[in-house]
Design a protein around this motif. Structure first.
Motif, PDB file in Angstrom:
ATOM      1  N   GLU A   1     -19.245 117.623   9.993  1.00 11.38           N
ATOM      2  CA  GLU A   1     -20.241 116.644  10.438  1.00 11.38           C
ATOM      3  C   GLU A   1     -20.687 116.834  11.888  1.00 11.38           C
ATOM      4  N   ILE A   2     -19.955 117.595  12.664  1.00  5.24           N
ATOM      5  CA  ILE A   2     -20.396 117.792  14.057  1.00  5.24           C
ATOM      6  C   ILE A   2     -21.204 119.082  14.235  1.00  5.24           C
ATOM      7  N   VAL A   3     -21.322 119.891  13.172  1.00  2.00           N
ATOM      8  CA  VAL A   3     -22.096 121.131  13.254  1.00  2.00           C
ATOM      9  C   VAL A   3     -23.494 120.863  12.706  1.00  2.00           C
ATOM     10  N   LEU A   4     -24.476 120.952  13.590  1.00  4.69           N
ATOM     11  CA  LEU A   4     -25.865 120.665  13.235  1.00  4.69           C
ATOM     12  C   LEU A   4     -26.613 121.980  13.062  1.00  4.69           C
TER      13      LEU A   4
ATOM     14  N   ILE B   1     -24.785 125.115  21.947  1.00  7.39           N
ATOM     15  CA  ILE B   1     -25.812 125.750  21.124  1.00  7.39           C
ATOM     16  C   ILE B   1     -25.421 127.205  20.919  1.00  7.39           C
ATOM     17  N   VAL B   2     -25.267 127.606  19.674  1.00  6.70           N
ATOM     18  CA  VAL B   2     -24.945 128.999  19.352  1.00  6.70           C
ATOM     19  C   VAL B   2     -26.221 129.649  18.823  1.00  6.70           C
ATOM     20  N   LEU B   3     -26.703 130.642  19.557  1.00  8.68           N
ATOM     21  CA  LEU B   3     -27.930 131.324  19.160  1.00  8.68           C
ATOM     22  C   LEU B   3     -27.655 132.304  18.031  1.00  8.68           C
ATOM     23  N   GLY B   4     -28.578 132.372  17.096  1.00  6.85           N
ATOM     24  CA  GLY B   4     -28.434 133.231  15.932  1.00  6.85           C
ATOM     25  C   GLY B   4     -28.444 134.706  16.275  1.00  6.85           C
ATOM     26  N   CYS B   5     -27.901 135.456  15.364  1.00  7.79           N
ATOM     27  CA  CYS B   5     -27.831 136.915  15.444  1.00  7.79           C
ATOM     28  C   CYS B   5     -27.723 137.388  13.997  1.00  7.79           C
ATOM     29  N   SER B   6     -27.920 138.630  13.781  1.00  6.26           N
ATOM     30  CA  SER B   6     -28.008 139.130  12.410  1.00  6.26           C
ATOM     31  C   SER B   6     -26.749 138.882  11.581  1.00  6.26           C
ATOM     32  N   LEU B   7     -27.007 138.778  10.283  1.00  7.85           N
ATOM     33  CA  LEU B   7     -25.931 138.679   9.295  1.00  7.85           C
ATOM     34  C   LEU B   7     -25.829 139.996   8.553  1.00  7.85           C
ATOM     35  N   TRP B   8     -24.676 140.236   7.979  1.00  3.31           N
ATOM     36  CA  TRP B   8     -24.490 141.344   7.046  1.00  3.31           C
ATOM     37  C   TRP B   8     -24.351 140.684   5.677  1.00  3.31           C
ATOM     38  N   GLY B   9     -25.474 140.578   4.961  1.00  2.00           N
ATOM     39  CA  GLY B   9     -25.482 139.839   3.708  1.00  2.00           C
ATOM     40  C   GLY B   9     -25.401 138.362   4.014  1.00  2.00           C
ATOM     41  N   ASP B  10     -24.231 137.767   3.735  1.00  2.00           N
ATOM     42  CA  ASP B  10     -24.019 136.356   4.075  1.00  2.00           C
ATOM     43  C   ASP B  10     -22.919 136.178   5.115  1.00  2.00           C
ATOM     44  N   GLN B  11     -22.508 137.285   5.726  1.00  2.00           N
ATOM     45  CA  GLN B  11     -21.421 137.249   6.714  1.00  2.00           C
ATOM     46  C   GLN B  11     -21.952 137.526   8.119  1.00  2.00           C
ATOM     47  N   PRO B  12     -21.395 136.847   9.130  1.00  2.00           N
ATOM     48  CA  PRO B  12     -21.811 137.113  10.502  1.00  2.00           C
ATOM     49  C   PRO B  12     -21.520 138.557  10.908  1.00  2.00           C
TER      50      PRO B  12
ATOM     51  N   ILE C   1     -21.961 120.867  17.872  1.00  2.00           N
ATOM     52  CA  ILE C   1     -22.325 122.284  17.929  1.00  2.00           C
ATOM     53  C   ILE C   1     -23.614 122.448  17.138  1.00  2.00           C
ATOM     54  N   ILE C   2     -24.614 123.013  17.793  1.00  2.00           N
ATOM     55  CA  ILE C   2     -25.884 123.312  17.116  1.00  2.00           C
ATOM     56  C   ILE C   2     -25.900 124.812  16.842  1.00  2.00           C
ATOM     57  N   VAL C   3     -26.025 125.178  15.575  1.00  2.00           N
ATOM     58  CA  VAL C   3     -26.125 126.590  15.195  1.00  2.00           C
ATOM     59  C   VAL C   3     -27.576 126.860  14.829  1.00  2.00           C
ATOM     60  N   SER C   4     -28.118 127.943  15.363  1.00  2.00           N
ATOM     61  CA  SER C   4     -29.562 128.136  15.295  1.00  2.00           C
ATOM     62  C   SER C   4     -29.924 129.521  14.787  1.00  2.00           C
ATOM     63  N   GLY C   5     -30.676 129.563  13.706  1.00  2.00           N
ATOM     64  CA  GLY C   5     -31.170 130.829  13.191  1.00  2.00           C
ATOM     65  C   GLY C   5     -31.629 130.727  11.752  1.00  2.00           C
ATOM     66  N   SER C   6     -32.755 131.358  11.463  1.00  2.00           N
ATOM     67  CA  SER C   6     -33.319 131.341  10.107  1.00  2.00           C
ATOM     68  C   SER C   6     -32.763 132.512   9.289  1.00  2.00           C
ATOM     69  N   GLN C   7     -33.421 132.802   8.207  1.00  2.00           N
ATOM     70  CA  GLN C   7     -32.995 133.860   7.292  1.00  2.00           C
ATOM     71  C   GLN C   7     -33.902 135.069   7.446  1.00  2.00           C
ATOM     72  N   GLY C   8     -33.321 136.196   7.804  1.00  2.00           N
ATOM     73  CA  GLY C   8     -34.074 137.437   7.905  1.00  2.00           C
ATOM     74  C   GLY C   8     -34.260 138.065   6.538  1.00  2.00           C
ATOM     75  N   PRO C   9     -35.111 139.078   6.447  1.00  2.00           N
ATOM     76  CA  PRO C   9     -35.432 139.684   5.150  1.00  2.00           C
ATOM     77  C   PRO C   9     -34.225 140.334   4.458  1.00  2.00           C
ATOM     78  N   ASP C  10     -33.241 140.790   5.212  1.00  2.00           N
ATOM     79  CA  ASP C  10     -32.072 141.438   4.606  1.00  2.00           C
ATOM     80  C   ASP C  10     -30.850 140.529   4.594  1.00  2.00           C
ATOM     81  N   GLU C  11     -31.060 139.241   4.865  1.00  2.00           N
ATOM     82  CA  GLU C  11     -29.952 138.290   4.897  1.00  2.00           C
ATOM     83  C   GLU C  11     -29.990 137.414   3.650  1.00  2.00           C
ATOM     84  N   TRP C  12     -28.819 137.074   3.120  1.00  2.00           N
ATOM     85  CA  TRP C  12     -28.732 136.316   1.883  1.00  2.00           C
ATOM     86  C   TRP C  12     -28.861 134.814   2.100  1.00  2.00           C
ATOM     87  N   VAL C  13     -28.534 134.358   3.318  1.00  2.00           N
ATOM     88  CA  VAL C  13     -28.594 132.937   3.673  1.00  2.00           C
ATOM     89  C   VAL C  13     -29.153 132.837   5.090  1.00  2.00           C
ATOM     90  N   THR C  14     -29.398 131.631   5.553  1.00  2.00           N
ATOM     91  CA  THR C  14     -29.824 131.496   6.946  1.00  2.00           C
ATOM     92  C   THR C  14     -28.647 131.788   7.871  1.00  2.00           C
TER      93      THR C  14
END
Length: 189
Positions: free
Chosen positions: A103-106, A39-50, A73-86
């Motif tokens: 197919e293995i990245v959920l 499980i990879v916990l989300g963190c901020s994006l810069w636009g659409d880039q990690p 691999i489960i990637v977890s995180g929504s879209q913040g107000p300054d992020e272009w994608v989740t």
């Protein structure tokens, strides 16, 4: 009265110090265990880039995946107000571009907090029949993440990613984490 106030103040200082010591030592005490998922916990994006902190998490997840610590691999995180994608979308894209089969990245795209990251990731684990996971997050964030996962009855181990190499930012993250730990210790059920 002054002695009572002083004792309470000293007790608070000791409590905060103990929490900070646990935050600092947790990554050294934790080793990832063979699991069904990472499980990879989300963190901020810069636009659409990690962001750099998120790249460290993703690189750690790639390393663990390549070593066979999880088949999903489960990637977890929504879209913040300054992020272009989740965050989950950007993380999946990064992992796939670095050789992980899509197919293995959920994706878990609804969470706005560490608690929700783990709660909604657990729902995916349950749906997929996954029983154990390695949680990947930055060093300063691991202790709280493991505490929350334990409360959610996730069989979990930790895979700490490095922190941004800036002393001032690391101090800020560690101090903020003490407050977040106390909040989640009291309110995460």
């Amino acid at each position: 009265m002054k002695k009572i106030i002083l004792r309470i103040f000293m007790l608070i200082i000791v409590l905060l110090a103990v929490i900070q010591i646990n935050i600092i030592t947790a990554p050294r005490k934790q080793t990832p265990k063979q699991s069904d998922a990472i499980i990879v916990l989300g963190c901020s994006l810069w636009g659409d880039q990690p962001s750099p902190l998120l790249v460290y998490r993703l690189e750690r997840a790639l390393d663990l995946y390549r070593q066979g610590y999880g088949s999903k691999i489960i990637v977890s995180g929504s879209q913040g107000p300054d992020e272009w994608v989740t965050e989950a979308f950007a993380m999946k894209k990064y992992l796939v571009e670095n050789g992980v089969p899509a197919e293995i990245v959920l994706k878990e795209e609804n969470s706005f907090s560490t608690y929700e990251n783990l709660l909604f990731s657990k729902e995916i684990m349950d749906q997929e029949g996954l029983e154990s996971a390695v949680v990947v997050t930055n060093n300063f964030h691991l202790h709280r993440s493991l505490m929350i996962a334990d409360r959610l009855n996730i069989t979990i181990s930790g895979g700490a990613a490095k922190n941004y190499p800036n002393l001032a930012l690391n101090i800020k993250y560690h101090l903020r984490e003490v407050v977040a730990y106390i909040k989640d210790f009291i309110f995460s059920y």
